[in-house]
Design a protein around this motif. Structure first.
Motif, mmCIF file in Angstrom:
data_model
loop_
_atom_site.group_PDB
_atom_site.id
_atom_site.type_symbol
_atom_site.label_atom_id
_atom_site.label_comp_id
_atom_site.label_asym_id
_atom_site.label_seq_id
_atom_site.Cartn_x
_atom_site.Cartn_y
_atom_site.Cartn_z
ATOM 1 N N TRP A 12 44.017 38.721 50.945
ATOM 2 C CA TRP A 12 44.603 37.559 50.206
ATOM 3 C C TRP A 12 44.154 37.362 48.971
ATOM 4 C CZ3 TRP A 12 44.211 32.645 48.591
ATOM 5 C CH2 TRP A 12 45.468 31.989 48.292
ATOM 6 N N LEU A 16 45.914 37.672 45.203
ATOM 7 C CA LEU A 16 45.895 36.573 44.141
ATOM 8 C C LEU A 16 45.316 37.002 42.720
ATOM 9 C CD1 LEU A 16 46.283 33.517 43.764
ATOM 10 C CD2 LEU A 16 43.992 33.341 44.582
ATOM 11 N N SER A 86 51.152 42.445 44.927
ATOM 12 C CA SER A 86 50.682 41.217 45.258
ATOM 13 C C SER A 86 51.168 40.328 46.295
ATOM 14 C CB SER A 86 50.194 40.427 44.218
ATOM 15 O OG SER A 86 51.260 39.702 43.412
ATOM 16 N N GLY A 90 49.897 39.904 49.767
ATOM 17 C CA GLY A 90 49.544 38.282 50.189
ATOM 18 C C GLY A 90 50.340 38.155 51.517
#
Length: 131
Positions: A12, A16, A86, A90
């Protein structure tokens, strides 16, 4: 269990970081587009951020008044790919963390019910023995 949670949190955080890097590239694309679209002749020396990455981005972006030229340039495509990655990374890590937390919660509840059944069962056998 802890290793899985740490790995998912690391994924995660990587997502980011990719989103932040993509945003930086998008800002550079927008800045160069807006300067050339307005007709200004601006070089990277006129900005306070003169890192090698900024210089590379500024020099590798086209000098055009068309936004599609910036979006289809190598930095623009890298930014789009990084941003989409991403989002996918994520989302994947967040969903897996939620599943892991849910399974931990379910295990705790099962343990609580098992202990409760043991305690209640022990109490009921004591009462029936006395009678």
């Amino acid at each position: 269990m802890v290793w899985k949670k740490t790995t998912l949190i690391s994924l995660w955080l990587m997502a980011l970081s990719l989103a932040i890097c993509s945003t930086f590239i998008f800002i550079a694309c927008g800045l160069k587009f807006s300067t050339f679209h307005s007709g200004l002749n601006v070089g990277y020396q006129e900005f306070t951020n003169t890192t090698r990455l900024s210089q590379y981005l500024w020099q590798s972006l086209p000098e055009s008044k068309n936004w599609s030229d910036y979006a289809l340039s190598l930095p623009g495509l890298a930014a789009v790919l990084g941003f989409i990655t991403s989002i996918a990374l994520g989302s994947f890590s967040a969903l897996r963390l939620e599943e892991l937390s849910h399974s931990q919660r379910a295990d705790r509840m099962a343990d609580m019910h098992r202990w409760e059944a043991l305690l209640v069962g022990q109490h009921s056998t004591t009462v029936t023995e006395r009678a």
